[in-house]
Design a protein around this motif. Sequence first.
Motif, PDB file in Angstrom:
ATOM      1  N   THR A   1     -10.287  -8.122  -5.033  1.00  0.00           N
ATOM      2  CA  THR A   1     -11.234  -7.780  -4.051  1.00  0.00           C
ATOM      3  C   THR A   1     -11.859  -6.187  -4.292  1.00  0.00           C
ATOM      4  OG1 THR A   1     -12.035  -7.952  -1.932  1.00  0.00           O
ATOM      5  CG2 THR A   1      -9.881  -7.987  -2.276  1.00  0.00           C
ATOM      6  N   ASP A   2     -12.317  -5.932  -4.265  1.00  0.00           N
ATOM      7  CA  ASP A   2     -12.273  -4.312  -3.434  1.00  0.00           C
ATOM      8  C   ASP A   2     -12.552  -3.963  -2.881  1.00  0.00           C
ATOM      9  OD1 ASP A   2     -14.265  -5.006  -2.660  1.00  0.00           O
ATOM     10  OD2 ASP A   2     -16.235  -4.045  -3.560  1.00  0.00           O
ATOM     11  N   LYS A   3     -11.994  -4.183  -1.507  1.00  0.00           N
ATOM     12  CA  LYS A   3     -11.427  -3.652  -0.206  1.00  0.00           C
ATOM     13  C   LYS A   3     -10.806  -4.615  -0.060  1.00  0.00           C
ATOM     14  CE  LYS A   3     -15.654  -5.758   2.107  1.00  0.00           C
ATOM     15  NZ  LYS A   3     -16.926  -5.257   2.314  1.00  0.00           N
ATOM     16  N   LEU A   4     -10.307  -4.101   1.237  1.00  0.00           N
ATOM     17  CA  LEU A   4      -8.987  -4.803   1.930  1.00  0.00           C
ATOM     18  C   LEU A   4      -8.990  -5.341   3.220  1.00  0.00           C
ATOM     19  CD1 LEU A   4      -5.121  -4.228  -0.134  1.00  0.00           C
ATOM     20  CD2 LEU A   4      -6.733  -6.418   0.204  1.00  0.00           C
ATOM     21  N   ASN A   5      -9.682  -5.931   4.052  1.00  0.00           N
ATOM     22  CA  ASN A   5      -9.037  -5.637   5.697  1.00  0.00           C
ATOM     23  C   ASN A   5      -7.760  -5.750   6.561  1.00  0.00           C
ATOM     24  OD1 ASN A   5     -10.305  -6.224   8.794  1.00  0.00           O
ATOM     25  ND2 ASN A   5      -9.746  -8.415   8.221  1.00  0.00           N
ATOM     26  N   CYS A   6      -7.838  -4.583   6.861  1.00  0.00           N
ATOM     27  CA  CYS A   6      -6.537  -4.483   7.537  1.00  0.00           C
ATOM     28  C   CYS A   6      -6.586  -3.797   8.730  1.00  0.00           C
ATOM     29  CB  CYS A   6      -5.945  -2.874   6.468  1.00  0.00           C
ATOM     30  SG  CYS A   6      -5.645  -3.318   5.243  1.00  0.00           S
ATOM     31  N   ASN A   7      -5.182  -4.146   9.368  1.00  0.00           N
ATOM     32  CA  ASN A   7      -4.820  -3.518  11.082  1.00  0.00           C
ATOM     33  C   ASN A   7      -3.892  -2.196  10.603  1.00  0.00           C
ATOM     34  OD1 ASN A   7      -4.102  -3.677  13.101  1.00  0.00           O
ATOM     35  ND2 ASN A   7      -2.493  -4.739  13.823  1.00  0.00           N
ATOM     36  N   PHE A   8      -4.881  -1.279  10.479  1.00  0.00           N
ATOM     37  CA  PHE A   8      -3.509  -0.198  10.233  1.00  0.00           C
ATOM     38  C   PHE A   8      -4.260   1.060  11.779  1.00  0.00           C
ATOM     39  CE2 PHE A   8      -3.634   4.035   7.147  1.00  0.00           C
ATOM     40  CZ  PHE A   8      -2.145   3.678   7.207  1.00  0.00           C
ATOM     41  N   ASN A   9      -2.538   1.137  11.803  1.00  0.00           N
ATOM     42  CA  ASN A   9      -2.635   2.080  13.042  1.00  0.00           C
ATOM     43  C   ASN A   9      -1.565   3.176  12.959  1.00  0.00           C
ATOM     44  OD1 ASN A   9      -0.844   1.052  13.997  1.00  0.00           O
ATOM     45  ND2 ASN A   9      -2.248  -0.787  14.956  1.00  0.00           N
ATOM     46  N   GLU A  10      -1.065   3.630  13.611  1.00  0.00           N
ATOM     47  CA  GLU A  10      -0.227   4.883  13.433  1.00  0.00           C
ATOM     48  C   GLU A  10       1.376   4.304  13.520  1.00  0.00           C
ATOM     49  OE1 GLU A  10      -1.059   4.299  17.839  1.00  0.00           O
ATOM     50  OE2 GLU A  10      -2.060   5.038  15.509  1.00  0.00           O
ATOM     51  N   LYS A  11       1.425   2.713  13.959  1.00  0.00           N
ATOM     52  CA  LYS A  11       2.631   2.110  14.384  1.00  0.00           C
ATOM     53  C   LYS A  11       2.698   1.549  12.454  1.00  0.00           C
ATOM     54  CE  LYS A  11       1.641   1.517  19.145  1.00  0.00           C
ATOM     55  NZ  LYS A  11       2.060   0.415  20.158  1.00  0.00           N
ATOM     56  N   MET A  12       2.003   1.572  11.488  1.00  0.00           N
ATOM     57  CA  MET A  12       2.503   1.183  10.117  1.00  0.00           C
ATOM     58  C   MET A  12       2.644   2.081   9.429  1.00  0.00           C
ATOM     59  SD  MET A  12       0.977  -2.180  11.285  1.00  0.00           S
ATOM     60  CE  MET A  12       0.085  -2.235  12.538  1.00  0.00           C
TER      61      MET A  12
END
Length: 231
Positions: A55-66
């Motif tokens: 896929t050309d994009k990823l749905n991510c849960n990305f924040n300062e704790k990652m």
Amino acid sequence: MIQLSKIENLSSLTNPNQKIELKYLGWEEPHRGFELFYYALFIEGIDQTEALFSTDKLNCNFNEKMEIEHPTRNFAFIPCADRILLDTTNFSKTNLKIYFRENGSTYTDQLKGSFFYADYHLTINSRSLILTNLNTLETNKIKFPAEVDIEWAYFKNASQIQVFEAFSNKGFIYNIENEEIISQESIIDETLYPNIFRWIYRGQLYNSNEVEMELIQKKDDTIIQTYFRVS
């Protein structure tokens, strides 16, 4: 026992990425109040999203704790839907998703954070932890009761993980070898710090069993913020 040292300001406790970048692409709201955020995965400056995930994009849960990159070894954590631990030498993928089956329903535990140790990766979820041995890629999935809501967790020593609960002053120690909670206690004396609203994780250095946390006290419209180094 939790050791607390009050500090005036937070340090810059960051473990900088050298090879891995999650490049923000945008977001959408397919349903009211439900937001999706999209990223591309770059490894050493090359977009590898399509090659590794079709896929050309990823749905991510990305924040300062990652934390997404091991500081000294060739591993990355991709906080996408399948929560992938990626070996960047051979591109092998380990799925770190964890499920609960309760009351006739199956659901995925909410991802809260990610941290790399010398030989382990710790995935921190709302009510579970996943400990991955980076030498064997064996995973230890640790599930807690429904009332547990985790803010952060870290190694106190080789056999014990300290857990801070969210929106409370509660913490507990989990013994990895015995597979049990061995100690539950308040994090700080509430006679000295009343009206505790929550603790917030603010940073941890590689190869360290010390973290920095922010204590929030809240009464009516008054908010007090205090920083601590915790071990």
